[in-house]
Design a protein around this motif. Structure first.
Motif, PDB file in Angstrom:
ATOM      1  N   UNK A 396       0.578  -1.266   0.120  1.00 51.94           N
ATOM      2  CA  UNK A 396       0.069  -0.015   0.080  1.00 51.94           C
ATOM      3  C   UNK A 396       0.918   1.328  -0.092  1.00 51.94           C
ATOM      4  N   UNK A 397       2.225   1.311   0.627  1.00 55.36           N
ATOM      5  CA  UNK A 397       2.886   2.362   0.938  1.00 55.36           C
ATOM      6  C   UNK A 397       4.045   2.632  -0.215  1.00 55.36           C
ATOM      7  N   UNK A 398       4.212   1.498  -1.042  1.00 51.71           N
ATOM      8  CA  UNK A 398       5.139   1.710  -1.872  1.00 51.71           C
ATOM      9  C   UNK A 398       5.483   3.289  -2.692  1.00 51.71           C
ATOM     10  N   UNK A 399       4.289   4.054  -2.942  1.00 54.86           N
ATOM     11  CA  UNK A 399       4.655   5.447  -3.649  1.00 54.86           C
ATOM     12  C   UNK A 399       5.515   5.415  -4.653  1.00 54.86           C
ATOM     13  N   UNK A 400       5.484   4.372  -5.696  1.00 56.20           N
ATOM     14  CA  UNK A 400       6.029   4.325  -7.039  1.00 56.20           C
ATOM     15  C   UNK A 400       5.132   4.917  -7.909  1.00 56.20           C
TER      16      UNK A 400
END
Length: 471
Positions: A396-400
């Motif tokens: 959920x938090x990868x932010x790619x």
């Protein structure tokens, strides 16, 4: 370059066409600079295309063949492959914490105007010793399995040194567990420095490294970091730094940069080097949230200005032999967002739960956002990590984001974290201040390094590639 192919713009590094590994190029008037995460090489323009073709060929080779082959083309490819592998490991490997970060309380004796946690002046819930012990046992065992040191960090949603007896009991317990597990222990504390001389001396004897918050000269620091009654705090911070030096304690300085201090970064660096004499300085742009309002925050169109003043401050600090860093962009490290699930950090808050985000410091807030990654079980006395939740949060938090794909700084950048977060339903779809500033800082560092390499290459009167490893 191939016939008809457009020359990349000179403003930044661009990915090599047709190459899957993170390899980038930027041209100047006489040289081409080639970059892979952690490695920079310059070659004369007359041979740059041939060098690029060699890079493209090598990029298809197995990484274990690169080192034996030698040369800067092989090193660039090897570093590029290492970055990909390390980034994948941070996302996919089992969560094995090496660091125990303790938020002992949510109380503070300062009222900083921008504080993102907004701590209380009066006693609040405190982290219980049995929870600390249970979590320390988990981290120590993990460190022993990996053959790595145990990092014990006293930080927090408030000032961690307010209650000396609680710090002493926690330290004693952690030290005993580390000794039992036969792992090296490194003890760090982040403090605002508002304490008596006696406490400062005690602190110096308890920790291996002390991070001291100071925002610069009196007019900046006292405005941004006043005491609760509005009185100045800087004289006590300076006194604390003096005591720490007298006691021989290693000291790092941490400075929050706001819109009011944006243009004074070089002056702040000079002040810190002269008055606090730290071994290292960290400048961090103000975080959004808590008490931080629009008047302190930095906008996307201030990113280049921030980076320019930051790099000027770096040069000032370098004159004193002091490194100045910004955690959002670190060309010497492979990293992404600050999320603990990517960094092997078990961060406990009052209530005995572990948070995935350093900005979330209150039990109810962490549970509501779904950021709990472990908890102390009062019935069993054990600390249990929720590994399924860790993996779910990683996804959920990868932010790619789309703009990250071709960015030369993607392996060294914290993205939009911590101001924009998928847990808030906001992943930062467009480049914001942090994205732009972090890219500009990395580009400035690489440009200064490339200029030095070009000068050395010119002095050699050689067309042989000339590079460096960036630590």
């Amino acid at each position: 370059m191939a016939e008809g192919e457009q020359m990349p713009a000179a403003d930044e590094f661009h990915p090599l066409p047709g190459v899957k590994l993170p390899l980038f190029r930027r041209d100047s008037a006489t040289c081409a600079a080639f970059y892979a995460p952690g490695c920079l090489c310059v070659v004369a323009l007359t041979v740059a295309d041939r060098f690029q073709a060699d890079l493209a060929r090598r990029a298809d080779c197995r990484p274990d063949l690169q080192e034996a082959d030698g040369g800067w083309a092989a090193e660039l490819c090897r570093r590029a492959e290492m970055a990909v592998v390390q980034a994948d490991r941070q996302r996919q490997d089992p969560f094995r914490p090496e660091c125990l970060t303790l938020y002992l309380n949510n109380e503070c004796n300062l009222r900083c105007v921008y504080c993102h946690t907004d701590p209380s002046r009066t006693p609040t819930a405190r982290l219980e010793l049995p929870a600390i012990v249970a979590a320390a046992e988990v981290v120590a065992a993990s460190c022993r399995e990996q053959g790595r040191p145990f990092y014990a960090v006293f930080h927090g949603g408030g000032e961690p040194t307010l209650h000396r007896d609680r710090v002493e009991r926690a330290l004693a317990a952690i030290e005993a567990i580390a000794c039992e597990q036969e792992v090296e222990l490194f003890r760090y504390v982040a403090t605002n420095g508002l304490m008596s001389e006696r406490k400062a001396a005690w602190l110096a004897g308890c920790f291996d490294l002390i991070g001291l918050s100071c925002d610069g000269p009196a007019d900046i620091h006292n405005r941004q970091r006043p005491r609760w009654d509005g009185r100045a705090s800087l004289p006590i911070v300076e006194r604390t730094a003096h005591v720490l030096h007298e006691e021989g304690a290693p000291l790092h300085a941490r400075t929050t940069i706001t819109s009011a201090s944006l243009e004074r970064q070089a002056e702040i660096a000079d002040y810190l080097c002269q008055r606090l004499r730290p071994e290292e300085i960290h400048f961090e742009p103000v975080y959004q949230g808590g008490r931080s309002g629009a008047d302190q925050g930095l906008s996307a169109d201030q990113a280049d200005e921030f980076a320019a003043h930051f790099l000027a401050a770096c040069r000032v600090a370098q004159g004193y032999g002091v490194p100045l860093l910004c955690s959002g962009s670190r060309p010497g490290a492979i990293h992404g967002p600050y999320c603990h699930v990517f960094r092997g950090v078990l961060n406990l808050v009052p209530g005995g739960i572990a948070t995935a985000c350093f900005k979330l410091t209150e039990y109810r807030q962490i549970r509501e956002k779904g950021a709990v990654i472990g908890a102390w079980d009062r019935r069993t006395g054990r600390f249990e990590i929720d590994h399924d939740r860790v993996q779910a949060l990683r996804r959920q938090l990868e932010m790619d984001l789309p703009d990250c794909a071709g960015c030369f700084n993607r392996y060294h950048c914290a993205r939009h974290c911590p101001d924009s977060c998928p847990l808030d339903g906001n992943a930062g779809d467009e480049p914001d201040f942090r994205c732009r500033a972090q890219k500009a800082i990395a580009l400035g560092i690489l440009q200064e390094t490339a200029d030095r390499l070009e000068a050395e290459l010119s002095a050699r009167q050689s067309e042989e590639p000339h590079g460096t490893i960036i630590f």
